[in-house]
Design a protein around this motif. Structure first.
Motif, PDB file in Angstrom:
ATOM      1  N   UNK A  39      40.541  38.211 -29.831  1.00 32.61           N
ATOM      2  CA  UNK A  39      40.942  38.915 -28.611  1.00 32.61           C
ATOM      3  C   UNK A  39      40.856  40.435 -28.848  1.00 32.61           C
ATOM      4  N   UNK A  40      40.301  41.131 -27.869  1.00 34.77           N
ATOM      5  CA  UNK A  40      40.163  42.586 -28.034  1.00 34.77           C
ATOM      6  C   UNK A  40      41.534  43.252 -28.108  1.00 34.77           C
ATOM      7  N   UNK A  41      41.585  44.346 -28.835  1.00 33.97           N
ATOM      8  CA  UNK A  41      42.862  45.074 -28.902  1.00 33.97           C
ATOM      9  C   UNK A  41      43.153  45.705 -27.556  1.00 33.97           C
ATOM     10  N   UNK A  42      44.448  45.846 -27.175  1.00 35.43           N
ATOM     11  CA  UNK A  42      44.764  46.559 -25.943  1.00 35.43           C
ATOM     12  C   UNK A  42      44.279  47.998 -26.040  1.00 35.43           C
ATOM     13  N   UNK A  43      44.103  48.629 -24.868  1.00 33.64           N
ATOM     14  CA  UNK A  43      43.630  50.012 -24.843  1.00 33.64           C
ATOM     15  C   UNK A  43      44.715  50.883 -24.191  1.00 33.64           C
ATOM     16  N   UNK A  44      45.047  51.946 -24.874  1.00 32.85           N
ATOM     17  CA  UNK A  44      46.095  52.841 -24.383  1.00 32.85           C
ATOM     18  C   UNK A  44      45.479  54.210 -24.116  1.00 32.85           C
ATOM     19  N   UNK A  45      45.558  54.655 -22.879  1.00 35.36           N
ATOM     20  CA  UNK A  45      45.009  55.962 -22.532  1.00 35.36           C
ATOM     21  C   UNK A  45      46.156  56.968 -22.425  1.00 35.36           C
ATOM     22  N   UNK A  59      50.310  50.037 -34.342  1.00 33.70           N
ATOM     23  CA  UNK A  59      49.134  49.219 -34.016  1.00 33.70           C
ATOM     24  C   UNK A  59      49.264  48.564 -32.644  1.00 33.70           C
ATOM     25  N   UNK A  60      49.681  49.376 -31.656  1.00 29.54           N
ATOM     26  CA  UNK A  60      49.833  48.825 -30.302  1.00 29.54           C
ATOM     27  C   UNK A  60      48.486  48.590 -29.641  1.00 29.54           C
ATOM     28  N   UNK A  61      47.471  49.326 -30.094  1.00 35.14           N
ATOM     29  CA  UNK A  61      46.156  49.149 -29.496  1.00 35.14           C
ATOM     30  C   UNK A  61      45.274  50.348 -29.817  1.00 35.14           C
ATOM     31  N   UNK A  62      44.045  50.313 -29.300  1.00 39.64           N
ATOM     32  CA  UNK A  62      43.151  51.464 -29.460  1.00 39.64           C
ATOM     33  C   UNK A  62      43.625  52.580 -28.540  1.00 39.64           C
ATOM     34  N   UNK A  63      43.438  53.809 -28.965  1.00 37.65           N
ATOM     35  CA  UNK A  63      43.986  54.951 -28.237  1.00 37.65           C
ATOM     36  C   UNK A  63      42.868  55.889 -27.784  1.00 37.65           C
ATOM     37  N   UNK A  64      42.907  56.258 -26.514  1.00 32.68           N
ATOM     38  CA  UNK A  64      42.007  57.292 -25.999  1.00 32.68           C
ATOM     39  C   UNK A  64      42.877  58.456 -25.540  1.00 32.68           C
ATOM     40  N   UNK A  65      42.603  59.643 -26.081  1.00 32.00           N
ATOM     41  CA  UNK A  65      43.369  60.838 -25.689  1.00 32.00           C
ATOM     42  C   UNK A  65      42.503  61.703 -24.788  1.00 32.00           C
ATOM     43  N   UNK A  66      43.017  61.991 -23.594  1.00 32.74           N
ATOM     44  CA  UNK A  66      42.266  62.791 -22.622  1.00 32.74           C
ATOM     45  C   UNK A  66      42.978  64.122 -22.415  1.00 32.74           C
ATOM     46  N   UNK A  67      42.246  65.214 -22.452  1.00 30.92           N
ATOM     47  CA  UNK A  67      42.855  66.524 -22.161  1.00 30.92           C
ATOM     48  C   UNK A  67      41.763  67.467 -21.673  1.00 30.92           C
ATOM     49  N   UNK A  68      42.192  68.479 -20.931  1.00 28.24           N
ATOM     50  CA  UNK A  68      41.210  69.457 -20.437  1.00 28.24           C
ATOM     51  C   UNK A  68      41.447  70.833 -21.051  1.00 28.24           C
ATOM     52  N   UNK A  69      42.259  70.882 -22.113  1.00 28.68           N
ATOM     53  CA  UNK A  69      42.604  72.165 -22.738  1.00 28.68           C
ATOM     54  C   UNK A  69      41.347  72.975 -23.036  1.00 28.68           C
ATOM     55  N   UNK A  70      41.406  74.256 -22.720  1.00 27.86           N
ATOM     56  CA  UNK A  70      40.211  75.096 -22.922  1.00 27.86           C
ATOM     57  C   UNK A  70      40.232  75.843 -24.251  1.00 27.86           C
ATOM     58  N   UNK A  71      41.458  76.042 -24.769  1.00 26.64           N
ATOM     59  CA  UNK A  71      41.553  76.877 -25.968  1.00 26.64           C
ATOM     60  C   UNK A  71      41.180  76.125 -27.244  1.00 26.64           C
ATOM     61  N   UNK A  72      40.945  74.821 -27.141  1.00 26.48           N
ATOM     62  CA  UNK A  72      40.536  74.034 -28.303  1.00 26.48           C
ATOM     63  C   UNK A  72      40.377  72.592 -27.867  1.00 26.48           C
ATOM     64  N   UNK A  73      39.582  71.842 -28.622  1.00 22.23           N
ATOM     65  CA  UNK A  73      39.380  70.442 -28.237  1.00 22.23           C
ATOM     66  C   UNK A  73      40.488  69.616 -28.870  1.00 22.23           C
ATOM     67  N   UNK A  88      38.229  53.977 -19.109  1.00 18.42           N
ATOM     68  CA  UNK A  88      37.895  52.759 -18.352  1.00 18.42           C
ATOM     69  C   UNK A  88      38.507  51.520 -18.999  1.00 18.42           C
ATOM     70  N   UNK A  89      39.138  50.720 -18.182  1.00 20.73           N
ATOM     71  CA  UNK A  89      39.694  49.458 -18.655  1.00 20.73           C
ATOM     72  C   UNK A  89      40.995  49.592 -19.429  1.00 20.73           C
ATOM     73  N   UNK A  90      41.628  50.765 -19.405  1.00 22.12           N
ATOM     74  CA  UNK A  90      42.884  50.932 -20.160  1.00 22.12           C
ATOM     75  C   UNK A  90      43.946  49.965 -19.636  1.00 22.12           C
ATOM     76  N   UNK A  91      44.738  49.421 -20.574  1.00 20.55           N
ATOM     77  CA  UNK A  91      45.853  48.555 -20.184  1.00 20.55           C
ATOM     78  C   UNK A  91      47.079  49.374 -19.832  1.00 20.55           C
TER      79      UNK A  91
END
Ligand code: A3D
Length: 322
Positions: free
Chosen positions: A1-7, A26-40, A72-75
């Motif tokens: 079973x695929x790991x849950x996805x946390x955005x 280990x709750x799941x795979x993590x995607x971090x989203x940000x629009x910060x301009x001063x650094x990635x 996309x597809x985050x739980x």
């Protein structure tokens, strides 16, 4: 079973801590989203935490991004995007700026993760979670706000210190809006089942000391802002939101106070405010209506009025909100 996805929408102080905690647990795979301009910061923090993986022994993937398509597809989506308080600012001062942020975040989640469970942390919390729900159009039981777990944790910490007992044995309830009008309920707060008023009678503390702890709980956020000077609390808020995410992902049916959509209970019709809820695989599966005495009800009503004022202010700023 695929790991849950946390955005994680927002990769600042709380977002970074959320990513670290989610990875360590280990709750799941993590995607971090940000629009910060001063650094990635999203990519930087995701890579930094991923590089701790071999030492920590964790098998989850972390990714940083500034593209909503990656969620996309985050739980679960946990939203901290926006600005935080600096000394001298109230949570409500953040309203105008963070409302615009909620619009873009709500649209991003609606487009890419419409089936996720959304936990909002951005302040002023109760108004922002309402706005996020409006902008995203997600079902009300899938959008909630984190505040009660944190406020209750602060109350529990202060009580455990006062009684010199384990924090694990202290349960506490804090309801209402996340602001100066929040309602710490002493009658429903206990040490291993013994209510606080009984503990006062037993001589474990005095009413004056208990009143001071209640006030310190209300001022808990400001106390940290005053110490940090450059931002607001992040370890305890992140830990609290992770508890809610875990309850959803593992269908734990936890009874946790959170900012939930109340339609019918508490004399409210379609309104977000802090109440006890059951969180499981269905999201906010139930709002638990507890009995309040006159004094508690008056405090709760005052808190609801404060939130109503903020929601009206949001409607005044953005005409698309009805
Ligand atoms: P901070 O470290 O400033 O992180 C916020 C992040 O949001 C920054 O990295 C920004 O670049 C990012 N951001 C801004 N606009 C957008 C956008 N449109 N899309 C994506 N990302 C964006 O703040 P923080 O992490 O310390 O706090 C985040 C929020 O949580 C603030 O509003 C705080 O007031 C709030 N907060 C709430 C609680 C509760 O208990 C409810 C407690 C503590 C903080």
């Amino acid at each position: 079973m695929a790991r849950p996805k946390i955005a994680l929408i927002g990769a600042g102080q709380i977002g970074g801590t959320l990513a670290h905690l989610a990875a360590i647990k280990e709750l799941g795979d993590v995607v971090m989203f940000d629009i910060a301009e001063e650094g990635d910061i999203a990519r930087g923090k995701a890579l930094d935490i991923a590089e701790s993986g071999p030492v920590a022994g964790i098998d989850v993937a972390l990714k940083g991004t500034n593209d909503y398509a990656d969620i996309a597809g985050a739980d679960v989506c946990i939203v901290t995007a926006g600005v935080a308080r600096k000394p001298g600012m109230s949570r409500d001062d953040l309203l105008g700026i963070n409302l615009k942020v909620m619009k873009s975040v709500g649209e991003g989640i609606a487009a890419h993760a419409p089936d996720s469970f959304v936990i909002c942390i951005t302040n002023p919390l109760d108004a922002m979670v309402w706005a996020l729900r409006e902008f995203s159009g997600l079902p009300t039981e899938k959008v909630c706000g984190m505040a009660g777990v944190l406020d209750s944790a602060r109350f529990r910490h202060f009580l455990a210190e006062e009684f010199d007992v384990s924090m694990r044995d202290v349960t506490a309830f804090v309801l209402g809006g996340h602001g100066d009008t929040m309602v710490p309920l002493t009658r429903y707060s206990t040490v291993a089942g013994i209510p606080l008023p009984d503990l006062v009678e037993m001589g474990w503390t005095t009413q004056d000391k208990l009143d001071a702890i209640v006030q310190r709980t209300r001022d808990g956020g400001a106390e940290i802002v005053g110490l940090l000077k450059t931002g607001s609390a992040f370890y305890a808020p992140a830990t609290s939101a992770i508890e809610m995410a875990e309850a959803y992902l593992k269908d734990q049916k936890r009874l946790l106070p959170c900012a939930a959509y109340v339609d019918g209970g508490y004399g409210l019709n379609g309104f977000y405010v802090g109440v006890p809820t059951i969180i499981g695989a269905g999201g906010v599966e139930r709002v638990v209506e507890i009995k309040m005495n006159k004094e508690e009800q008056a405090m709760f009503d005052k808190s609801v009025d404060a939130v109503k004022g903020l929601v009206e202010a949001c409607k005044g700023i953005d005409g698309s909100l009805s």
